[in-house]
Scaffold this active site. Structure first.
Site, mmCIF file in Angstrom:
data_model
loop_
_atom_site.group_PDB
_atom_site.id
_atom_site.type_symbol
_atom_site.label_atom_id
_atom_site.label_comp_id
_atom_site.label_asym_id
_atom_site.label_seq_id
_atom_site.Cartn_x
_atom_site.Cartn_y
_atom_site.Cartn_z
ATOM 1 N N GLY A 77 0.826 -1.201 0.000
ATOM 2 C CA GLY A 77 0.000 0.000 0.000
ATOM 3 C C GLY A 77 0.853 1.241 0.000
ATOM 4 C CB SER A 78 -0.069 4.739 0.595
ATOM 5 O OG SER A 78 -0.697 4.586 1.843
ATOM 6 C CB THR A 96 -1.211 2.897 4.957
ATOM 7 O OG1 THR A 96 -2.089 3.855 4.395
ATOM 8 C CG2 THR A 96 -2.012 1.941 5.801
ATOM 9 N N GLY A 97 1.936 2.447 5.255
ATOM 10 C CA GLY A 97 3.038 1.514 5.516
ATOM 11 C C GLY A 97 3.791 1.872 6.792
ATOM 12 C CD GLU A 121 6.922 -5.733 -1.811
ATOM 13 O OE1 GLU A 121 6.853 -5.345 -2.980
ATOM 14 O OE2 GLU A 121 7.963 -6.187 -1.318
ATOM 15 C CB CYS A 126 3.640 0.041 -6.900
ATOM 16 S SG CYS A 126 4.024 -1.589 -7.564
HETATM 17 P P1 NAD Z 1 -3.475 2.277 1.296
HETATM 18 O O1 NAD Z 1 -2.206 2.432 2.019
HETATM 19 O O2 NAD Z 1 -4.481 3.349 1.428
HETATM 20 O O3 NAD Z 1 -4.227 0.927 1.730
HETATM 21 C C1 NAD Z 1 -3.659 -0.344 1.550
HETATM 22 C C2 NAD Z 1 -4.373 -1.346 2.457
HETATM 23 O O4 NAD Z 1 -4.124 -1.014 3.820
HETATM 24 C C3 NAD Z 1 -5.883 -1.368 2.317
HETATM 25 O O5 NAD Z 1 -6.327 -2.699 2.406
HETATM 26 C C4 NAD Z 1 -6.357 -0.569 3.529
HETATM 27 O O6 NAD Z 1 -7.663 -0.912 3.977
HETATM 28 C C5 NAD Z 1 -5.333 -0.971 4.569
HETATM 29 N N1 NAD Z 1 -5.133 -0.009 5.658
HETATM 30 C C6 NAD Z 1 -5.390 1.325 5.670
HETATM 31 N N2 NAD Z 1 -5.029 1.854 6.861
HETATM 32 C C7 NAD Z 1 -4.519 0.836 7.609
HETATM 33 C C8 NAD Z 1 -3.963 0.748 8.923
HETATM 34 N N3 NAD Z 1 -3.840 1.835 9.715
HETATM 35 N N4 NAD Z 1 -3.554 -0.449 9.374
HETATM 36 C C9 NAD Z 1 -3.645 -1.557 8.591
HETATM 37 N N5 NAD Z 1 -4.170 -1.527 7.324
HETATM 38 C C10 NAD Z 1 -4.584 -0.346 6.842
HETATM 39 O O7 NAD Z 1 -3.088 2.056 -0.236
HETATM 40 P P2 NAD Z 1 -4.066 1.929 -1.476
HETATM 41 O O8 NAD Z 1 -4.591 3.278 -1.823
HETATM 42 O O9 NAD Z 1 -5.039 0.825 -1.249
HETATM 43 O O10 NAD Z 1 -3.064 1.416 -2.620
HETATM 44 C C11 NAD Z 1 -2.267 2.267 -3.380
HETATM 45 C C12 NAD Z 1 -0.830 2.233 -2.885
HETATM 46 O O11 NAD Z 1 -0.312 0.907 -2.923
HETATM 47 C C13 NAD Z 1 0.113 3.047 -3.762
HETATM 48 O O12 NAD Z 1 0.964 3.804 -2.945
HETATM 49 C C14 NAD Z 1 0.906 1.987 -4.515
HETATM 50 O O13 NAD Z 1 2.179 2.403 -4.961
HETATM 51 C C15 NAD Z 1 0.993 0.909 -3.490
HETATM 52 N N6 NAD Z 1 1.303 -0.379 -4.117
HETATM 53 C C16 NAD Z 1 2.554 -0.904 -3.928
HETATM 54 C C17 NAD Z 1 2.892 -2.110 -4.538
HETATM 55 C C18 NAD Z 1 4.268 -2.721 -4.357
HETATM 56 O O14 NAD Z 1 4.415 -3.898 -4.657
HETATM 57 N N7 NAD Z 1 5.270 -1.994 -3.892
HETATM 58 C C19 NAD Z 1 1.953 -2.785 -5.336
HETATM 59 C C20 NAD Z 1 0.695 -2.218 -5.501
HETATM 60 C C21 NAD Z 1 0.372 -1.022 -4.881
#
Ligand code: NAD
Length: 498
Positions: A231-232, A235-236, A253, A287
């Site tokens: 994810g982002s 959040t990461g 990731e 990503c």
């Molecule tokens: P996001 O960070 O908003 O959410 C990702 C996931 O985390 C969702 O399932 C969400 O419900 C969950 N989440 C949100 N807050 C949380 C918390 N506090 N604790 C635990 N889980 C939580 O990201 P998004 O908008 O769903 O996805 C887009 C992002 O993902 C972009 O930044 C993209 O670059 C990244 N991404 C990375 C890869 C990689 O392999 N590096 C692959 C695909 C997407």
């Protein structure tokens, strides 16, 4: 109201977990803004149920012989093949992934499962080392499963995210708890059912629905030993901190702002065609999209002319129409985010090579559509060149020397991927060495295989997945030392106590 897909629920302990009166989330098709489904949100009871069943299932799973586990994975992969069209349709209506991509890609999804069942079959996963370092001892390592691994996933590639996580998690001997994005849980829920049809023990694969609040509860659960989060960055960081507080093994990731570097000695036409795909595929919601085009000043005019000529041929529209190259962005939130960067570019006077003109007039009036946009002469310090937009917007920046290209490539907090276009092998090797990114792709916009580790440098993440990356993430090393001689010099004891 009649929904396209009737009221889905979480999938735990081998069945759909229907809880009347629970909180719901409405899923919207971003191409048409029609409601697709109302999804029941998982609560803490459901989470506890999933953990109990996952613990039981993992013990059953590890008692099975590798050959029996391989059989389940193989059967699952053939069911994914059988249902690939349905899965493609689900993801296309959920997040606007164009059907022209999802149909052929999902026909191939099962190759991930097959790769991991092959790894399990070959003995490569649990292979340890024989380390003969102490006389009179047999010392060796084994790799054991962690137990239960949770995967928290984004929305940009729902079915691939599920498959790429669940295949190595299970092949390494664990049970899985998958938390798909709140906007795209449908393909994961379907595939969890396929595991039951494939003969997996109930509870081996669980899918929990909901947003970040259930994500946090998952991380806090004692019995879950590993977290793989995609994810982002923002959040990461929270996921990393919470995992650390609960001493979880974690892989992060995260996002990217990948450079796509074009040198004069490359095949410019090939570079332009593949760069275009690498920027605008899935409306830039990838990503590792090459969202910073770094191009040599000596060819910038020629290259941009080619890129604009190609971009004009991109058809944008309903993701279910196979003629379209680009669908909408995935959600209202994403639409507001991406268009705010377009507004910023306009208000900063940054010229757009291609965006406002004819294409904007052809976009459907309903749906979250954003035109493919090429921004010229962007300053390296601008948010347009520094922040992950996650939409169909690319910033073009020029350079004069190899050193300048390297400095510009490394000048963001991200380090996920870099694409380099040159026929000069020396230059390619030098840049591949100097650029701080987890993946370097030479003369291609994207190179991927389940054996090739994928992870980010700098703020793009911690750890990696695929190949050895997944084995390290989803197993733990046990060291075994056995003294096998009567040699008294190697036995630790107090000589004055007898
Ligand atoms: P996001 O960070 O908003 O959410 C990702 C996931 O985390 C969702 O399932 C969400 O419900 C969950 N989440 C949100 N807050 C949380 C918390 N506090 N604790 C635990 N889980 C939580 O990201 P998004 O908008 O769903 O996805 C887009 C992002 O993902 C972009 O930044 C993209 O670059 C990244 N991404 C990375 C890869 C990689 O392999 N590096 C692959 C695909 C997407």
């Amino acid at each position: 109201m009649k929904y396209l897909i009737p009221s889905p629920t979480s999938f735990v302990a081998g069945s759909s977990n229907n809880k009347i009166g629970s909180e719901t989330l409405t899923l919207i098709n971003p191409s048409t803004l029609e409601e697709i489904a109302k999804v029941q949100v998982s609560d803490e009871d459901t989470l506890c149920l999933s953990i109990d069943s996952a613990e039981r299932a993992q013990r059953v799973w590890m008692k099975k012989s590798p050959a029996d586990r391989v059989q389940v994975l193989e059967k699952f992969s053939s069911l994914v093949d059988r249902d690939s069209k349905y899965l493609a349709w689900i993801d296309s209506i959920s997040v606007g992934r164009p059907i022209r991509h999802t149909i052929p890609e999902y026909r191939n999804l099962s190759r991930y499962v097959r790769y991991w069942s092959g790894m399990l079959n070959s003995g490569a996963i649990h292979r340890g080392d024989n380390l003969s370092v102490i006389p009179s001892h047999l010392t060796y390592t084994t790799r054991e499963p962690l137990g239960i691994i949770a995967s928290i996933q984004p929305w940009n590639g729902p079915a691939p995210s599920f498959i790429e996580a669940v295949s190595p998690i299970l092949a390494c001997g664990n049970a899985a708890i998958i938390k798909p994005s709140e906007i795209s849980p449908l393909s994961a829920l379907h595939m969890a059912k396929l595991f039951m049809e494939a003969g997996a023990p109930a509870g081996l694969v669980n899918v929990l629905t909901g947003d970040g609040s259930i994500g946090e509860k998952i991380i806090e659960m004692e019995s879950i030993k590993g977290i793989v989060f995609t994810g982002s960055v923002s959040t990461g960081k929270k996921v990393g901190a919470l995992s650390g507080a609960h001493l979880k093994k974690v892989v992060l990731e995260l996002g990217g702002k990948s450079p796509n570097i074009v040198f004069p000695d490359s095949d410019l036409r090939e570079a332009a065609k593949s760069s275009l795909w690498g920027i605008f595929y899935n409306s830039g919601q990838v990503c590792c999209a090459g969202t910073r085009v770094l191009v040599s000043r000596s060819i910038v005019r020629e290259f941009l002319r080619m890129l604009a000529h190609l971009a004009k041929q991109i058809k944008v529209g309903d993701a279910l129409d196979a003629r379209n190259h680009m669908g909408p962005v995935a959600s209202h939130k994403q639409f507001m985010r991406v268009t705010s960067y377009l507004d910023f570019a306009k208000s900063s006077g940054i010229s757009s090579l291609y965006s406002d003109g004819e294409i904007s007039k052809t976009l459907p009036s309903i749906g979250y559509y954003v035109p493919p946009t090429i921004l010229c002469d962007v300053d390296i310090d601008s948010p347009l060149a520094q922040e992950e937009i996650f939409g169909p917007i690319v910033s073009v920046i020029t350079f004069d020397t190899d050193e300048e290209a390297i400095t510009l490539a490394n000048n963001t907090k991200y380090g996920l991927a870099a694409k380099i276009w040159t026929k000069d092998l020396n230059r390619m090797l030098y840049l591949a060495n100097e650029i701080k990114a987890g993946s370097i792709w030479g003369n291609s916009a994207w190179i991927s295989h389940p054996a090739l580790p994928f992870g980010g440098f700098k703020s793009s993440g911690i750890g990696s997945v695929n190949g050895i990356g997944s084995i390290e993430a989803f197993t733990q090393i046990k060291t075994i030392g056995i003294r096998h001689s009567k040699d008294p010099t190697t036995l630790p004891y107090w000589q004055d106590i007898s």
